[in-house]
Design a protein around this motif. Sequence first.
Motif, short mmCIF file in Angstrom:
data_model
loop_
_atom_site.label_atom_id
_atom_site.label_comp_id
_atom_site.label_asym_id
_atom_site.label_seq_id
_atom_site.Cartn_x
_atom_site.Cartn_y
_atom_site.Cartn_z
N SER A 82 41.92 28.73 43.63
CA SER A 82 40.85 29.48 42.54
C SER A 82 40.31 29.02 41.38
O SER A 82 40.28 28.14 41.08
N PHE A 83 39.62 29.18 41.81
CA PHE A 83 38.45 29.70 40.02
C PHE A 83 39.07 30.78 38.64
O PHE A 83 39.08 32.67 39.81
N SER A 84 38.85 30.89 37.94
CA SER A 84 39.23 31.69 36.98
C SER A 84 38.27 31.90 35.73
O SER A 84 37.64 30.97 35.71
N ARG A 85 37.81 32.75 35.56
CA ARG A 85 36.47 33.26 34.80
C ARG A 85 36.84 32.94 33.41
O ARG A 85 38.30 32.55 32.76
N LEU A 86 35.70 32.27 32.65
CA LEU A 86 35.81 31.96 31.10
C LEU A 86 35.63 32.92 29.95
O LEU A 86 35.03 33.88 29.97
N GLY A 87 36.50 32.86 28.51
CA GLY A 87 36.52 34.41 28.41
C GLY A 87 37.46 35.09 28.32
O GLY A 87 37.90 35.82 29.67
N LYS A 88 37.73 36.08 27.00
CA LYS A 88 38.45 37.07 26.73
C LYS A 88 37.73 38.23 28.02
O LYS A 88 38.43 39.21 27.64
N GLU A 89 36.70 38.19 27.43
CA GLU A 89 35.31 39.39 27.82
C GLU A 89 35.02 39.20 29.31
O GLU A 89 34.19 39.96 30.03
N LEU A 90 35.48 38.36 30.19
CA LEU A 90 35.00 38.18 32.31
C LEU A 90 36.52 37.94 32.23
O LEU A 90 36.88 37.08 32.76
N ARG A 91 36.67 39.54 33.43
CA ARG A 91 38.27 39.30 33.93
C ARG A 91 37.55 39.15 35.40
O ARG A 91 36.55 39.65 36.17
N GLY A 92 38.58 38.91 36.09
CA GLY A 92 39.01 38.74 37.49
C GLY A 92 38.80 37.31 38.32
O GLY A 92 38.14 35.89 37.23
N GLY A 93 39.07 36.97 39.47
CA GLY A 93 39.11 35.53 39.69
C GLY A 93 38.32 35.21 41.40
O GLY A 93 38.67 36.01 41.56
N TYR A 94 38.41 34.44 41.11
CA TYR A 94 37.98 33.94 43.05
C TYR A 94 39.33 33.01 43.78
O TYR A 94 39.68 32.45 42.93
N PHE A 95 39.29 33.19 44.83
CA PHE A 95 40.09 32.79 45.12
C PHE A 95 39.96 32.64 46.78
O PHE A 95 39.04 33.34 47.37
N LEU A 96 40.44 31.30 47.54
CA LEU A 96 40.19 30.89 48.79
C LEU A 96 41.14 30.24 49.92
O LEU A 96 42.05 28.87 49.28
N GLU A 97 41.56 30.26 50.85
CA GLU A 97 42.53 29.77 51.41
C GLU A 97 41.92 29.63 53.09
O GLU A 97 41.37 30.46 53.62
N ILE A 98 42.36 28.04 53.35
CA ILE A 98 41.81 27.66 54.15
C ILE A 98 43.08 27.57 55.29
O ILE A 98 43.89 27.57 54.61
N LYS A 99 43.70 28.08 56.54
CA LYS A 99 44.43 28.23 57.31
C LYS A 99 44.43 28.20 58.94
O LYS A 99 43.11 28.42 59.15
N PRO A 100 45.08 27.70 59.37
CA PRO A 100 45.48 27.75 60.81
C PRO A 100 44.65 28.92 61.69
O PRO A 100 45.50 30.24 61.24
N GLY A 101 42.90 28.65 61.74
CA GLY A 101 42.80 29.58 62.56
C GLY A 101 41.69 30.54 61.93
O GLY A 101 40.46 31.44 62.76
N GLY A 102 41.45 30.28 60.14
CA GLY A 102 40.49 30.73 59.96
C GLY A 102 40.14 30.02 58.24
O GLY A 102 41.00 29.43 57.93
N ALA A 103 39.68 31.45 58.05
CA ALA A 103 39.52 31.34 56.06
C ALA A 103 40.06 32.62 55.70
O ALA A 103 39.64 34.07 55.95
N LEU A 104 40.72 32.74 54.21
CA LEU A 104 40.64 33.98 53.90
C LEU A 104 40.04 34.49 52.19
O LEU A 104 40.07 33.65 51.55
N LEU A 105 39.16 34.96 51.70
CA LEU A 105 38.06 34.91 50.36
C LEU A 105 38.78 35.88 49.76
O LEU A 105 38.84 37.25 50.58
#
Length: 223
Positions: A82-105
Amino acid sequence: MQFQKNSFQFLKDLQKNNNRDWFTEHKPTFVEIQKQVKELFLEMQANLEKHDDIDKMKIYRIYRDVRFSKDKTPYNPRLAVSFSRLGKELRGGYFLEIKPGGALLGGGFWQPEKEDLLRIRKEIEQDATEFRDILEDKDYVKYFGGQFEGDELKSAPRGFDKEHKDIDLLRKKGFIAIRTFTEAEVLSPNFLEELDDSFKALRPFFNLFSDVLTTNLNGESLI
């Protein structure tokens, strides 16, 4: 760089042999895969930093905490970051999971704090136009199907009208964008580019929620 087939094979084998003896025997393979995947995660971060401000990267451990779980299998057969954004004014985060059969973003607000969730709901109650605009954005529709994923209440949250025209949004307990990939898509040479295009499509979503969570209902800054 691109993901390698041996990563999927290891995860599939671990899923079938989720015990410490098997993992100990195959740990050298895991260490090598972990090294490869970390390099790819770092490349993901470098791509993100070209168009967003990233605070930190978190690589999830493959070891499960089983102390309070009925499921005592010791390993989680996935490779996740996962990747978190910088600063109080930038909300939200990014996530990636690789698992058997594929991936989830994924990206967004999985379990917002109580105060943040109330602030979001109050904004929706007052005027949900901008939220609807996100869901109709062509890139958001292309990559995420034009909807917010996440748990929901069965009825209206306390203090909100169950007949409100935007009750579908008010019932949300989280606001998440999800995209899935097949194993073949993960192994394709353009997978990292496809990930980054998906992350870029989250920006209007993140920008709106960042604005909401850093202002009051009158639009006055809280930071």
